[in-house]
Motif scaffolding. Structure first.
Motif, PDB file in Angstrom:
ATOM      1  N   THR A  30       0.829  -1.204   0.000  1.00 37.90           N
ATOM      2  CA  THR A  30       0.000   0.000   0.000  1.00 37.90           C
ATOM      3  C   THR A  30       0.864   1.254   0.000  1.00 37.90           C
ATOM      4  OG1 THR A  30      -1.759  -1.159   1.171  1.00 37.90           O
ATOM      5  CG2 THR A  30      -1.801   1.249   1.259  1.00 37.90           C
ATOM      6  N   GLU A  31       1.916   1.249   0.793  1.00 34.31           N
ATOM      7  CA  GLU A  31       2.823   2.399   0.845  1.00 34.31           C
ATOM      8  C   GLU A  31       3.512   2.610  -0.500  1.00 34.31           C
ATOM      9  OE1 GLU A  31       5.434   1.501   4.104  1.00 34.31           O
ATOM     10  OE2 GLU A  31       3.914   1.968   5.608  1.00 34.31           O
ATOM     11  N   ALA A  32       3.939   1.518  -1.131  1.00 34.95           N
ATOM     12  CA  ALA A  32       4.606   1.626  -2.431  1.00 34.95           C
ATOM     13  C   ALA A  32       3.641   2.147  -3.495  1.00 34.95           C
ATOM     14  CB  ALA A  32       5.175   0.271  -2.848  1.00 34.95           C
ATOM     15  N   ALA A  33       2.413   1.647  -3.477  1.00 32.20           N
ATOM     16  CA  ALA A  33       1.415   2.106  -4.450  1.00 32.20           C
ATOM     17  C   ALA A  33       1.102   3.584  -4.238  1.00 32.20           C
ATOM     18  CB  ALA A  33       0.147   1.269  -4.345  1.00 32.20           C
ATOM     19  N   SER A  34       1.001   3.991  -2.992  1.00 25.51           N
ATOM     20  CA  SER A  34       0.731   5.387  -2.678  1.00 25.51           C
ATOM     21  C   SER A  34       1.883   6.288  -3.138  1.00 25.51           C
ATOM     22  CB  SER A  34       0.507   5.545  -1.177  1.00 25.51           C
ATOM     23  OG  SER A  34       0.301   6.886  -0.843  1.00 25.51           O
ATOM     24  N   ALA A  35       3.104   5.821  -2.897  1.00 30.64           N
ATOM     25  CA  ALA A  35       4.276   6.600  -3.326  1.00 30.64           C
ATOM     26  C   ALA A  35       4.309   6.719  -4.852  1.00 30.64           C
ATOM     27  CB  ALA A  35       5.557   5.954  -2.810  1.00 30.64           C
ATOM     28  N   ALA A  36       3.988   5.635  -5.546  1.00 30.25           N
ATOM     29  CA  ALA A  36       3.972   5.665  -7.012  1.00 30.25           C
ATOM     30  C   ALA A  36       2.890   6.622  -7.520  1.00 30.25           C
ATOM     31  CB  ALA A  36       3.745   4.257  -7.567  1.00 30.25           C
ATOM     32  N   ALA A  37       1.729   6.596  -6.882  1.00 28.91           N
ATOM     33  CA  ALA A  37       0.642   7.496  -7.287  1.00 28.91           C
ATOM     34  C   ALA A  37       1.027   8.956  -7.048  1.00 28.91           C
ATOM     35  CB  ALA A  37      -0.637   7.151  -6.530  1.00 28.91           C
ATOM     36  N   ASP A  38       1.658   9.220  -5.917  1.00 29.35           N
ATOM     37  CA  ASP A  38       2.105  10.584  -5.623  1.00 29.35           C
ATOM     38  C   ASP A  38       3.127  11.054  -6.650  1.00 29.35           C
ATOM     39  OD1 ASP A  38       0.469  10.679  -3.419  1.00 29.35           O
ATOM     40  OD2 ASP A  38       2.073  10.303  -1.960  1.00 29.35           O
ATOM     41  N   TYR A  39       4.049  10.164  -7.010  1.00 30.36           N
ATOM     42  CA  TYR A  39       5.081  10.513  -7.994  1.00 30.36           C
ATOM     43  C   TYR A  39       4.443  10.813  -9.343  1.00 30.36           C
ATOM     44  CZ  TYR A  39       9.125  10.063 -11.038  1.00 30.36           C
ATOM     45  OH  TYR A  39      10.094  10.285 -11.984  1.00 30.36           O
ATOM     46  N   THR A  40       3.501   9.979  -9.746  1.00 27.92           N
ATOM     47  CA  THR A  40       2.827  10.176 -11.025  1.00 27.92           C
ATOM     48  C   THR A  40       2.049  11.496 -11.010  1.00 27.92           C
ATOM     49  OG1 THR A  40       2.640   7.796 -11.363  1.00 27.92           O
ATOM     50  CG2 THR A  40       1.138   9.174 -12.621  1.00 27.92           C
ATOM     51  N   LYS A  41       1.402  11.793  -9.894  1.00 29.22           N
ATOM     52  CA  LYS A  41       0.664  13.050  -9.785  1.00 29.22           C
ATOM     53  C   LYS A  41       1.614  14.237  -9.904  1.00 29.22           C
ATOM     54  CE  LYS A  41      -2.407  15.618  -6.754  1.00 29.22           C
ATOM     55  NZ  LYS A  41      -2.985  15.736  -5.430  1.00 29.22           N
ATOM     56  N   GLU A  42       2.766  14.141  -9.268  1.00 26.69           N
ATOM     57  CA  GLU A  42       3.753  15.219  -9.352  1.00 26.69           C
ATOM     58  C   GLU A  42       4.248  15.401 -10.784  1.00 26.69           C
ATOM     59  OE1 GLU A  42       6.866  14.397  -6.529  1.00 26.69           O
ATOM     60  OE2 GLU A  42       5.466  14.408  -4.850  1.00 26.69           O
ATOM     61  N   GLN A  43       4.498  14.273 -11.464  1.00 28.10           N
ATOM     62  CA  GLN A  43       4.942  14.341 -12.862  1.00 28.10           C
ATOM     63  C   GLN A  43       3.871  15.013 -13.725  1.00 28.10           C
ATOM     64  OE1 GLN A  43       5.825  10.187 -13.825  1.00 28.10           O
ATOM     65  NE2 GLN A  43       7.883  10.881 -14.350  1.00 28.10           N
ATOM     66  N   ASP A  97      -6.453  20.307 -25.442  1.00 30.90           N
ATOM     67  CA  ASP A  97      -5.798  19.069 -25.012  1.00 30.90           C
ATOM     68  C   ASP A  97      -5.301  19.199 -23.575  1.00 30.90           C
ATOM     69  OD1 ASP A  97      -6.279  17.893 -27.453  1.00 30.90           O
ATOM     70  OD2 ASP A  97      -4.233  18.156 -28.213  1.00 30.90           O
ATOM     71  N   LEU A  98      -4.778  20.351 -23.232  1.00 28.98           N
ATOM     72  CA  LEU A  98      -4.293  20.580 -21.874  1.00 28.98           C
ATOM     73  C   LEU A  98      -5.452  20.495 -20.882  1.00 28.98           C
ATOM     74  CD1 LEU A  98      -1.879  21.204 -20.074  1.00 28.98           C
ATOM     75  CD2 LEU A  98      -2.268  23.625 -20.506  1.00 28.98           C
ATOM     76  N   SER A  99      -6.588  21.017 -21.269  1.00 28.11           N
ATOM     77  CA  SER A  99      -7.767  20.941 -20.416  1.00 28.11           C
ATOM     78  C   SER A  99      -8.174  19.478 -20.195  1.00 28.11           C
ATOM     79  CB  SER A  99      -8.915  21.720 -21.051  1.00 28.11           C
ATOM     80  OG  SER A  99     -10.063  21.626 -20.268  1.00 28.11           O
ATOM     81  N   LYS A 100      -8.133  18.689 -21.254  1.00 29.23           N
ATOM     82  CA  LYS A 100      -8.433  17.256 -21.142  1.00 29.23           C
ATOM     83  C   LYS A 100      -7.396  16.557 -20.277  1.00 29.23           C
ATOM     84  CE  LYS A 100     -10.570  16.870 -25.715  1.00 29.23           C
ATOM     85  NZ  LYS A 100     -10.400  16.305 -27.067  1.00 29.23           N
ATOM     86  N   LEU A 101      -6.151  16.945 -20.443  1.00 28.24           N
ATOM     87  CA  LEU A 101      -5.061  16.343 -19.676  1.00 28.24           C
ATOM     88  C   LEU A 101      -5.280  16.546 -18.180  1.00 28.24           C
ATOM     89  CD1 LEU A 101      -2.084  15.103 -19.747  1.00 28.24           C
ATOM     90  CD2 LEU A 101      -1.360  17.459 -19.438  1.00 28.24           C
ATOM     91  N   LYS A 102      -5.729  17.723 -17.809  1.00 21.07           N
ATOM     92  CA  LYS A 102      -5.952  18.019 -16.395  1.00 21.07           C
ATOM     93  C   LYS A 102      -6.986  17.090 -15.776  1.00 21.07           C
ATOM     94  CE  LYS A 102      -4.633  22.851 -16.660  1.00 21.07           C
ATOM     95  NZ  LYS A 102      -5.052  24.256 -16.567  1.00 21.07           N
ATOM     96  N   LYS A 103      -7.908  16.605 -16.596  1.00 20.15           N
ATOM     97  CA  LYS A 103      -8.969  15.723 -16.104  1.00 20.15           C
ATOM     98  C   LYS A 103      -8.595  14.244 -16.200  1.00 20.15           C
ATOM     99  CE  LYS A 103     -12.394  19.087 -17.579  1.00 20.15           C
ATOM    100  NZ  LYS A 103     -13.433  19.392 -18.557  1.00 20.15           N
TER     101      LYS A 103
END
Length: 138
Positions: A30-43, A97-103
């Motif tokens: 769970t911690e690893a998945a959360s860290a990966a999700a946070d990293y992806t969100k930051e990217q 496209d940027l607007s779609k990307l945000k969603k």
């Protein structure tokens, strides 16, 4: 004898630390998945910010082109306005496209990023071409 006691104590402590329960594995997963999700969100957020900055810079450059085009006359002015119109259309598409990307999220985000990168390359290439042609028509 003292060495044997120390060795046994060390072994007992290491076996406790090596013991892994189902709950430990689940927590670490769970911690690893959360860290990966946070990293992806930051990217994603960084990519969005970079695209927004690029589009803002391009908007300024297109405005400068418009000013230069207004100083021209005849066929040169007509051609410059046509190229500016193409650039503005591509820029508007990028904004959508940027607007779609945000969603977007997950796999869709990855695909959107790839598509936007390609669209940016095309827009940037069109801008550079128009810029070069404007210089030639001076």
């Amino acid at each position: 004898m003292k060495f044997l006691v120390i060795s046994l104590l060390a072994l007992s402590f290491s076996s406790v630390s090596l013991a892994t329960t189902k709950e430990d594995v689940q927590q670490k997963t769970t911690e690893a998945a959360s860290a990966a999700a946070d990293y992806t969100k930051e990217q994603k957020e960084q990519f969005q910010k970079d695209m927004e900055n690029k589009l803002a810079d391009l908007k300024k450059e297109i405005s400068e082109m418009k000013a230069k085009a207004s100083e021209k006359s005849g066929e040169a002015k007509k051609e410059m306005k046509a190229q500016i119109a193409v650039l503005e259309k591509k820029q508007d598409e990028m904004k959508k496209d940027l607007s779609k990307l945000k969603k977007s999220s997950g796999k869709a985000w990855s695909e959107m990023k790839s598509g936007m990168s390609k669209a940016w390359d095309s827009l940037s290439e069109s801008y550079e071409k128009a810029k070069a042609e404007f210089k030639e028509s001076k």
